[in-house]
Write a protein that holds these residues in place. Structure first.
Motif, PDB file in Angstrom:
ATOM      1  N   PHE A  58      74.706   0.841  57.006  1.00 57.10           N
ATOM      2  CA  PHE A  58      73.961   2.191  56.835  1.00 57.10           C
ATOM      3  C   PHE A  58      75.270   3.092  55.885  1.00 57.10           C
ATOM      4  CE2 PHE A  58      72.644   5.920  59.295  1.00 57.10           C
ATOM      5  CZ  PHE A  58      71.347   6.192  58.527  1.00 57.10           C
ATOM      6  N   VAL A  59      75.786   3.458  57.141  1.00 54.04           N
ATOM      7  CA  VAL A  59      76.578   4.682  56.648  1.00 54.04           C
ATOM      8  C   VAL A  59      77.225   4.512  55.418  1.00 54.04           C
ATOM      9  CG1 VAL A  59      79.293   5.293  56.841  1.00 54.04           C
ATOM     10  CG2 VAL A  59      77.453   4.722  59.297  1.00 54.04           C
ATOM     11  N   CYS A  60      77.439   3.488  54.966  1.00 52.37           N
ATOM     12  CA  CYS A  60      78.250   2.955  53.528  1.00 52.37           C
ATOM     13  C   CYS A  60      77.401   3.637  52.110  1.00 52.37           C
ATOM     14  CB  CYS A  60      78.536   1.418  53.068  1.00 52.37           C
ATOM     15  SG  CYS A  60      80.099   1.070  54.103  1.00 52.37           S
ATOM     16  N   SER A  61      75.750   2.909  52.732  1.00 49.10           N
ATOM     17  CA  SER A  61      74.863   2.977  52.085  1.00 49.10           C
ATOM     18  C   SER A  61      74.480   4.946  51.566  1.00 49.10           C
ATOM     19  CB  SER A  61      73.341   2.855  52.162  1.00 49.10           C
ATOM     20  OG  SER A  61      72.730   2.909  51.304  1.00 49.10           O
ATOM     21  N   LEU A  62      74.837   5.893  52.713  1.00 45.22           N
ATOM     22  CA  LEU A  62      74.202   6.720  52.366  1.00 45.22           C
ATOM     23  C   LEU A  62      75.349   7.562  51.462  1.00 45.22           C
ATOM     24  CD1 LEU A  62      73.008   8.217  55.679  1.00 45.22           C
ATOM     25  CD2 LEU A  62      71.123   7.248  53.772  1.00 45.22           C
ATOM     26  N   SER A  63      76.342   7.119  52.101  1.00 48.40           N
ATOM     27  CA  SER A  63      77.796   7.408  51.665  1.00 48.40           C
ATOM     28  C   SER A  63      78.201   7.866  49.590  1.00 48.40           C
ATOM     29  CB  SER A  63      79.044   7.366  51.989  1.00 48.40           C
ATOM     30  OG  SER A  63      79.610   6.173  51.104  1.00 48.40           O
ATOM     31  N   GLY A 136      48.244   3.559  54.760  1.00 44.90           N
ATOM     32  CA  GLY A 136      50.091   2.686  54.103  1.00 44.90           C
ATOM     33  C   GLY A 136      50.688   2.735  55.108  1.00 44.90           C
ATOM     34  N   LEU A 137      51.656   2.214  55.374  1.00 43.90           N
ATOM     35  CA  LEU A 137      53.673   2.109  55.702  1.00 43.90           C
ATOM     36  C   LEU A 137      54.295   2.550  54.509  1.00 43.90           C
ATOM     37  CD1 LEU A 137      55.035   2.475  58.731  1.00 43.90           C
ATOM     38  CD2 LEU A 137      55.441   0.650  58.950  1.00 43.90           C
ATOM     39  N   ARG A 138      54.840   3.021  54.854  1.00 47.25           N
ATOM     40  CA  ARG A 138      56.113   3.099  53.919  1.00 47.25           C
ATOM     41  C   ARG A 138      57.916   2.433  54.171  1.00 47.25           C
ATOM     42  NH1 ARG A 138      54.598   4.915  48.157  1.00 47.25           N
ATOM     43  NH2 ARG A 138      52.262   5.170  48.621  1.00 47.25           N
ATOM     44  N   LEU A 139      58.692   1.651  53.425  1.00 40.76           N
ATOM     45  CA  LEU A 139      60.265   1.401  54.162  1.00 40.76           C
ATOM     46  C   LEU A 139      60.520   1.212  53.502  1.00 40.76           C
ATOM     47  CD1 LEU A 139      59.096  -1.393  56.901  1.00 40.76           C
ATOM     48  CD2 LEU A 139      58.960   1.085  57.665  1.00 40.76           C
ATOM     49  N   SER A 140      61.784   1.743  53.943  1.00 41.05           N
ATOM     50  CA  SER A 140      63.192   1.574  52.926  1.00 41.05           C
ATOM     51  C   SER A 140      63.868   0.512  53.275  1.00 41.05           C
ATOM     52  CB  SER A 140      63.930   2.618  53.195  1.00 41.05           C
ATOM     53  OG  SER A 140      63.367   4.332  52.950  1.00 41.05           O
ATOM     54  N   PRO A 141      64.457  -0.578  52.404  1.00 41.35           N
ATOM     55  CA  PRO A 141      64.673  -1.732  51.962  1.00 41.35           C
ATOM     56  C   PRO A 141      66.342  -1.124  53.305  1.00 41.35           C
ATOM     57  CG  PRO A 141      64.707  -1.339  49.750  1.00 41.35           C
ATOM     58  CD  PRO A 141      64.151   0.087  50.886  1.00 41.35           C
ATOM     59  N   SER A 142      66.755  -2.644  53.586  1.00 39.58           N
ATOM     60  CA  SER A 142      67.420  -2.447  54.783  1.00 39.58           C
ATOM     61  C   SER A 142      69.214  -1.544  53.950  1.00 39.58           C
ATOM     62  CB  SER A 142      68.157  -3.709  54.726  1.00 39.58           C
ATOM     63  OG  SER A 142      68.386  -4.682  54.474  1.00 39.58           O
ATOM     64  N   ASP A 143      68.966  -1.976  53.148  1.00 41.73           N
ATOM     65  CA  ASP A 143      70.260  -1.421  52.089  1.00 41.73           C
ATOM     66  C   ASP A 143      69.879  -0.089  51.286  1.00 41.73           C
ATOM     67  OD1 ASP A 143      68.703  -2.933  49.491  1.00 41.73           O
ATOM     68  OD2 ASP A 143      69.863  -3.439  48.758  1.00 41.73           O
ATOM     69  N   SER A 144      69.183  -0.136  51.349  1.00 46.05           N
ATOM     70  CA  SER A 144      68.899   2.099  51.288  1.00 46.05           C
ATOM     71  C   SER A 144      67.945   2.779  51.840  1.00 46.05           C
ATOM     72  CB  SER A 144      67.926   1.513  49.272  1.00 46.05           C
ATOM     73  OG  SER A 144      67.762   2.534  48.495  1.00 46.05           O
ATOM     74  N   LEU A 146      67.599   5.963  52.268  1.00 49.61           N
ATOM     75  CA  LEU A 146      67.708   7.654  52.148  1.00 49.61           C
ATOM     76  C   LEU A 146      66.302   7.859  52.140  1.00 49.61           C
ATOM     77  CD1 LEU A 146      69.434   9.864  51.002  1.00 49.61           C
ATOM     78  CD2 LEU A 146      69.204   8.811  48.647  1.00 49.61           C
ATOM     79  N   GLN A 147      65.500   7.040  51.448  1.00 43.89           N
ATOM     80  CA  GLN A 147      63.895   7.778  51.721  1.00 43.89           C
ATOM     81  C   GLN A 147      63.434   7.475  53.193  1.00 43.89           C
ATOM     82  OE1 GLN A 147      62.846   8.963  49.714  1.00 43.89           O
ATOM     83  NE2 GLN A 147      63.984   8.201  47.228  1.00 43.89           N
ATOM     84  N   SER A 148      63.895   6.820  53.855  1.00 48.78           N
ATOM     85  CA  SER A 148      63.790   6.962  55.420  1.00 48.78           C
ATOM     86  C   SER A 148      64.725   8.532  56.108  1.00 48.78           C
ATOM     87  CB  SER A 148      63.615   5.785  55.992  1.00 48.78           C
ATOM     88  OG  SER A 148      62.946   4.527  55.501  1.00 48.78           O
ATOM     89  N   VAL A 149      65.405   8.140  55.574  1.00 43.53           N
ATOM     90  CA  VAL A 149      66.188   9.426  56.343  1.00 43.53           C
ATOM     91  C   VAL A 149      65.521  10.361  55.858  1.00 43.53           C
ATOM     92  CG1 VAL A 149      68.775   9.840  56.281  1.00 43.53           C
ATOM     93  CG2 VAL A 149      68.370   8.137  55.864  1.00 43.53           C
ATOM     94  N   LYS A 150      65.038  10.884  54.706  1.00 43.57           N
ATOM     95  CA  LYS A 150      64.502  11.805  54.162  1.00 43.57           C
ATOM     96  C   LYS A 150      63.356  11.672  55.182  1.00 43.57           C
ATOM     97  CE  LYS A 150      65.861  11.959  49.315  1.00 43.57           C
ATOM     98  NZ  LYS A 150      65.143  11.799  48.503  1.00 43.57           N
TER      99      LYS A 150
END
Length: 324
Positions: A58-63, A136-144, A146-150
């Motif tokens: 999670f931390v590395c993907s956002l970095s 519908g529900l929109r989710l972000s892949p575990s390795d990406s 960002l969209q859920s963080v937004k």
């Protein structure tokens, strides 16, 4: 009985967690002492030895996006109630059913959901996903993530919260950006995805949200930015733009010329949700600030107030929705 976010099992920074893309056999539960112990990780590993992997990914993907995240805690849902156990069993049943339809592969993955508050997290854990996701529900892949963080909102304590869910994706179809599709195009498909080559979003249709999505972890985190997109001020709260107002259509028009189409799509989506009264005005403002960044917004709003924007922007007849 009311449950709080603290009723989840706490994992310390020294624990670890990971991603299991295994088949249904690795998603089975073992009843013990009236509780359910979910085995959502490879059989050779334990949940405790995987938590750090979730945190670090999670931390590395956002970095890589210029965002600095501090993962404050990871909690796992205890599944200690009868209804919680029933939801786990239902998820397993549907995973097996999809596997039979799709050549033995239910395509079960981890995915992130950005919550508007910790109260929403508790509500989802207690009752499932509600009517706000009728399309519908929109989710972000575990390795990406960002969209859920937004989509997540910062609380008074400076924390944001994400749910890490188990998701039955089955056979996926590409759903173009901006599409209003709310169901599979045919019985051949089970879910949607924005891109096979570089996925940023999964789409779970409304009639499958509470059978194909199983909340598993809550990640609480703080967010700052190494590129200045999200400026964090006193007590972890984002710095507020100093200019008092700007009509949303004018703001949207300017941002459309600056931000990438994917970001504009999210802003349009959140504005639609605001107009449909699915989110509050302060939630819309918070989401736009996270996407665009306060530095850009301050510049745009100041320019508007200085009458540097075309007069046509101000003759929209729309109420000013950017008020902070």
């Amino acid at each position: 009985m009311e449950r709080s976010i603290h009723d989840l099992h706490e994992r310390s920074p020294h624990d670890s967690a990971g991603e299991d893309e295994s088949a249904v056999s690795d998603c089975e539960s073992v009843a013990s002492g009236g509780h359910v112990s979910e085995r959502f990780v490879p059989k050779a590993e334990s949940v405790d030895t995987n938590t750090n992997l979730i945190r670090s990914r999670f931390v590395c993907s956002l970095s890589t996006q210029g965002l600095k995240a501090e993962a404050v805690s990871i909690r796992r849902y205890a599944c200690s109630t009868v209804m919680a156990q029933a939801r786990v069993q239902s998820f397993q049943i549907f995973a097996r059913a999809v596997a039979k339809l799709r050549g033995g592969n239910p395509n079960v993955k981890h995915a992130w959901y950005g919550a508007s508050s910790k109260e929403e997290i508790v509500d989802i854990i207690q009752h499932g996903f509600g009517h706000a996701h009728s399309h519908g529900l929109r989710l972000s892949p575990s390795d990406s993530p960002l969209q859920s963080v937004k989509s997540s909102a910062v609380g008074k304590d400076g924390l944001r919260h994400l749910l890490l869910c188990r998701v039955i994706l089955g056979k996926m179809e590409v759903v173009p950006e901006g599409s209003d599709q709310c169901r599979p195009s045919s019985e051949e498909y089970d879910s949607g995805i924005d891109s096979f080559s570089s996925p940023k979003e999964y789409m779970i249709w409304s009639n499958r949200i509470n059978t194909h999505v199983l909340p598993e972890y809550v990640l609480s985190f703080k967010l700052a930015s190494s590129k200045g997109h999200v400026k964090v001020g006193v007590e972890g709260q984002p710095v507020r733009p100093s200019s008092p107002w700007m009509p949303f259509p004018a703001l949207f028009s300017v941002l459309s010329k600056i931000l990438p189409p994917s970001d504009i799509g999210f802003i349009a989506k959140f504005h639609k949700e605001y107009r449909e009264k699915k989110i509050l005005r302060h939630e819309l403002i918070q989401k736009v600030r996270l996407i665009a960044g306060d530095k850009l917004l301050v510049s745009v709003i100041k320019s508007f107030r200085a009458k540097k924007l075309p007069a046509s922007f101000k003759q929209t007849g729309q109420p000013a929705t950017w008020i902070e």
